[in-house]
Scaffold this active site. Structure first.
Site, PDB file in Angstrom:
ATOM      1  N   LYS A 106       4.668 -11.143   9.440  1.00  0.00           N
ATOM      2  CA  LYS A 106       3.814 -11.071   8.250  1.00  0.00           C
ATOM      3  C   LYS A 106       4.158 -12.209   7.287  1.00  0.00           C
ATOM      4  O   LYS A 106       5.314 -12.408   6.938  1.00  0.00           O
ATOM      5  CB  LYS A 106       4.066  -9.716   7.592  1.00  0.00           C
ATOM      6  CG  LYS A 106       3.172  -9.398   6.448  1.00  0.00           C
ATOM      7  CD  LYS A 106       3.008  -7.889   6.416  1.00  0.00           C
ATOM      8  CE  LYS A 106       2.663  -7.365   5.065  1.00  0.00           C
ATOM      9  NZ  LYS A 106       2.337  -5.938   5.129  1.00  0.00           N
TER      10      LYS A 106
ATOM     11  N   ARG B 196      -1.099  -0.294  14.593  1.00  0.00           N
ATOM     12  CA  ARG B 196       0.087  -0.775  15.314  1.00  0.00           C
ATOM     13  C   ARG B 196      -0.332  -1.162  16.729  1.00  0.00           C
ATOM     14  O   ARG B 196      -1.145  -0.479  17.342  1.00  0.00           O
ATOM     15  CB  ARG B 196       1.161   0.334  15.405  1.00  0.00           C
ATOM     16  CG  ARG B 196       1.691   0.777  14.048  1.00  0.00           C
ATOM     17  CD  ARG B 196       2.640  -0.263  13.425  1.00  0.00           C
ATOM     18  NE  ARG B 196       3.059   0.118  12.084  1.00  0.00           N
ATOM     19  CZ  ARG B 196       2.493  -0.307  10.948  1.00  0.00           C
ATOM     20  NH1 ARG B 196       1.461  -1.141  10.996  1.00  0.00           N
ATOM     21  NH2 ARG B 196       2.943   0.071   9.783  1.00  0.00           N
TER      22      ARG B 196
ATOM     23  N   ARG C 192       0.841  -1.191   0.000  1.00  0.00           N
ATOM     24  CA  ARG C 192       0.000   0.000   0.000  1.00  0.00           C
ATOM     25  C   ARG C 192       0.881   1.249   0.000  1.00  0.00           C
ATOM     26  O   ARG C 192       2.016   1.219   0.443  1.00  0.00           O
ATOM     27  CB  ARG C 192      -0.896  -0.019   1.235  1.00  0.00           C
ATOM     28  CG  ARG C 192      -1.836  -1.233   1.227  1.00  0.00           C
ATOM     29  CD  ARG C 192      -2.931  -1.105   2.233  1.00  0.00           C
ATOM     30  NE  ARG C 192      -2.425  -0.976   3.582  1.00  0.00           N
ATOM     31  CZ  ARG C 192      -3.084  -0.380   4.563  1.00  0.00           C
ATOM     32  NH1 ARG C 192      -4.261   0.139   4.335  1.00  0.00           N
ATOM     33  NH2 ARG C 192      -2.574  -0.312   5.775  1.00  0.00           N
TER      34      ARG C 192
END
Ligand code: ATP
Length: 319
Positions: A181, A314, A116
């Site tokens: 991730k 976050r 993104r």
């Protein structure tokens, strides 16, 4: 006719003469192509006098035939590239050229893989999945509501089935194992979202990657989690099926029927978080998502709802 890479992928020795004959070119042309493979794709090729050429280790390449062999035929046009700037960028060009959807663009590597807001997606050759599905969407905004969350859910289930039982979701569209991730999702839209448009569902999954100095946050891969080398064709075939199933459900019943399932798999449900939009930041506790897939946060005791592609979550140190 096979490509040089297809001839070499078994990791065995092949003489320059045999390669030249198979490809219908001279031995010096083979030599030049080998140099290109090394320089462009970062492959290590052993060159031994009297024996020929051998890849340092065998590789499994993407193959439409194998993908189709592992799954039912969904009627998607599968387009495989050895190297491309970004599968999403290629999918957008495909739409511009008037290509017909559904179509799937996958690549062995991306030279400008994107996340993104122009961030980079690290995409080494023949290790991971770089996947962009082109869909034509009719029927207005409802068909787009929560769509990127649905793609995340499909990627998460595929990963769980393929050796990563701990995969979970992070709003809006990351798949994590713990804090690491393993997959990212990027949707891009062309046309009029209120009428007829095309949407590109971009999915990057770390599959066999074991090392990378380049990724700017904690990450993992299917191989690191399961300890096994994974056949990317099989993983793509399963992702196609799971995604097709979720897309059909989303199309017929809307996002609200998927909302609950998504929340149950949200790793940060109930966590103290900061929501960041550019330079501004809001602290709150995650309540869940709404019927459109927007984030619900408790901020100073009141519920507030946030949506949009520019938002990042976050965890707070006190969560
Ligand atoms: P957000 O929390 O806003 O979703 P993000 O940092 O996860 O933020 P994305 O745009 O989803 O951002 O993904 C891009 C980021 O993902 C990169 O900035 C980098 O930190 C990380 N990244 C890049 N390549 C990989 C990869 N192959 N595997 C895991 N993470 C990667």
């Amino acid at each position: 006719m096979p490509t040089l890479l297809e001839l070499l992928k078994d990791g065995r020795f092949h003489s320059g003469q045999a390669l030249g004959e198979a490809l219908g070119v001279s031995r010096s042309a083979i030599w030049k192509q080998l140099q290109l493979l090394e320089a462009e794709l970062g492959l290590v090729i052993h060159k031994v006098r009297g024996r020929g050429y051998q890849l340092a280790s065998p590789i499994m390449l993407l193959s439409a035939k194998e993908i189709l062999g592992y799954s039912s035929d969904l009627g998607w046009d599968i387009r495989i590239h050895d190297s491309i700037d970004s599968t999403n960028a290629e999918a957008l060009r495909f739409i511009e050229r008037g290509g017909s959807a559904p179509a799937l663009v996958v690549a062995e590597r991306q030279t400008a893989g994107r996340g993104r807001r122009g961030r980079k997606w690290v995409s080494p050759f023949a290790e991971n999945i770089y996947y962009s599905l082109v869909l034509r969407v009719e029927g207005g905004m409802r068909q787009l509501e929560g769509l990127s969350l649905v793609v995340g859910l499909a990627a998460m289930h595929t990963l769980r089935e393929c050796g990563v039982p701990g995969a979970g979701l992070k709003w809006p569209n990351d798949v994590l194992v713990g804090q690491k991730k393993i997959a990212g999702i990027l949707l891009e839209l062309v046309g009029d979202p209120a009428d007829v448009c095309h949407v590109v569902l971009g999915v990057g999954i770390n599959v066999n990657m074991q090392r990378s100095e380049e990724v700017g946050q904690e990450w993992t891969s299917v191989r690191l989690q399961s300890g096994k080398v994974v056949d990317r064709n099989r993983l793509i075939a399963r992702l196609n099926e799971v995604l097709a199933m979720y897309l059909a459900r989303h199309r017929s019943e809307g996002f609200s029927v998927i909302q609950d399932e998504w929340e149950k798999n949200h790793l940060w449900q109930g966590c103290a978080v900061s929501l960041i939009a550019g330079v501004s930041k809001v602290d709150g506790v995650v309540l869940g998502i709404d019927r459109q897939g927007a984030l619900r946060l408790s901020v100073d005791g009141a519920e507030r709802v946030y949506s949009g592609g520019e938002l990042s979550l976050r965890l707070r140190a006190d969560s």
